[in-house]
Design a protein around this motif. Structure first.
Motif, short mmCIF file in Angstrom:
data_model
loop_
_atom_site.label_atom_id
_atom_site.label_comp_id
_atom_site.label_asym_id
_atom_site.label_seq_id
_atom_site.Cartn_x
_atom_site.Cartn_y
_atom_site.Cartn_z
N MET A 56 0.84 -1.19 0.00
CA MET A 56 0.00 0.00 0.00
C MET A 56 0.89 1.25 0.00
SD MET A 56 -3.14 -1.01 2.55
CE MET A 56 -2.13 -0.90 4.02
N ALA A 57 0.23 2.41 0.09
CA ALA A 57 0.94 3.69 0.14
C ALA A 57 0.10 4.67 0.94
CB ALA A 57 1.20 4.23 -1.26
N LEU A 58 0.76 5.74 1.38
CA LEU A 58 0.09 6.82 2.11
C LEU A 58 0.22 8.12 1.31
CD1 LEU A 58 1.37 6.25 5.77
CD2 LEU A 58 -0.84 5.56 4.81
N LEU A 59 -0.86 8.87 1.26
CA LEU A 59 -0.83 10.20 0.67
C LEU A 59 -1.15 11.19 1.79
CD1 LEU A 59 -0.62 11.98 -1.87
CD2 LEU A 59 -3.10 11.81 -2.07
N HIS A 60 -0.21 12.09 2.07
CA HIS A 60 -0.39 13.10 3.11
C HIS A 60 -0.86 14.40 2.44
CE1 HIS A 60 2.04 10.71 6.08
NE2 HIS A 60 2.55 10.26 4.94
N ILE A 61 -2.03 14.88 2.84
CA ILE A 61 -2.55 16.16 2.36
C ILE A 61 -2.07 17.21 3.35
CG2 ILE A 61 -4.60 17.42 1.64
CD1 ILE A 61 -6.01 14.67 1.47
N VAL A 62 -1.02 17.92 3.02
CA VAL A 62 -0.31 18.77 3.99
C VAL A 62 -1.14 20.00 4.32
CG1 VAL A 62 1.80 20.06 4.42
CG2 VAL A 62 1.89 17.92 3.13
N ASP A 63 -1.27 20.28 5.62
CA ASP A 63 -2.00 21.47 6.07
C ASP A 63 -1.18 22.73 5.83
OD1 ASP A 63 -4.11 19.90 6.93
OD2 ASP A 63 -3.34 19.71 8.97
N ASP A 64 -1.86 23.86 5.69
CA ASP A 64 -1.19 25.14 5.43
C ASP A 64 -0.20 25.47 6.55
OD1 ASP A 64 -2.87 25.24 3.29
OD2 ASP A 64 -4.21 26.75 4.13
N GLY A 65 1.02 25.80 6.17
CA GLY A 65 2.03 26.21 7.13
C GLY A 65 2.60 25.10 7.98
#
Length: 247
Positions: A56-65
């Protein structure tokens, strides 16, 4: 059979059940022996990973700042990112296309990032890249397009929502790029650009750009890109970190 193993096997004809090992028992078994016996330590086994199913894999949706954010676990073979379509939707980013980019699993445990014909492009973070005529890259909040004039001169042209803007000259062998007031050869009016953010070099193989800035160098992809290690990319103004969980 040792006394410690006898409780795991039910006697014939009895209703006894195997004893479930508790975490405390497992933790106790890992403690060093206190009998004074000298043992040669053996290397620990690696953590178990599935051998039959695909990784599997992980996708990180990065928060602002920040450098972290929401995690999306990729258990399937494909994931689409967009403003209104796909498995990951960022509806408030007007610079993202409705169906912007996709990640697809390949047969050799690698993954592939593709732009799906977006208007603003998909950018990957790199430390260095060869520059092709017409190619685009991003420093801070500024998108620039590269144009090679000849072996000694090139242009960097601002790309805005209104179209092409100011033209900056680059001269061989090296042109520095940074924020206004830094004394660089190309100065950008962008607070997110470092004083010295990048260097553009003319080499025997053509033009190249190297990152020197804190917020990175981002290059627009014009073909699918393989991702076999943690990778960062931008769709519109949204930053993502992709993390393959390889065997």
């Amino acid at each position: 059979m040792s006394g410690s193993d006898q409780h795991l096997v039910a006697a014939p004809g009895s209703d006894a059940q195997p004893r479930i090992e508790l975490f405390d028992d497992w933790e106790h078994s890992l403690r060093p022996a206190t009998t004074g016996e000298t043992r040669v330590p053996l290397p620990e086994s690696p953590p178990f990973r599935p051998l039959l199913r695909r990784p599997m894999a992980l996708l990180h949706i990065v928060d602002d700042g920040r450098d972290d954010g929401e995690k999306v676990r990729m258990r399937g073979d494909r994931l689409v990112i967009g403003r209104s379509e796909g498995e990951v939707i960022v509806p408030h980013d007007i610079s993202m296309s409705p169906r912007h980019a996709g990640i697809e699993r390949l047969a050799d445990a690698a993954w592939e990032l593709s732009d799906l014909g977006s208007s603003s492009g998909t950018f990957v973070r790199v430390t260095s890249a060869r520059l092709k005529d017409g190619g685009m890259f991003r420093l801070g909040g500024t998108v620039l397009q590269f144009h090679a004039v000849d072996v000694t001169e090139a242009w960097l042209v601002d790309v805005t929502l209104a179209g092409r803007g100011h033209r900056h000259e680059c001269h061989a062998p090296t042109t520095t790029v940074g924020r206004v007031g830094s004394g660089c050869g190309v100065c950008l009016h962008d607070p997110f650009v470092s004083p010295l953010h990048a260097e553009v070099h003319r080499t025997s193989r053509g033009w190249r750009i190297d990152n020197a800035g804190a917020s990175g160098l981002w290059v627009r992809i014009d073909a699918p890109v393989r991702m076999m290690a943690p990778s960062q990319f931008l769709c519109g103004e949204q930053r993502f970190v992709f993390e393959p969980l390889t065997r």
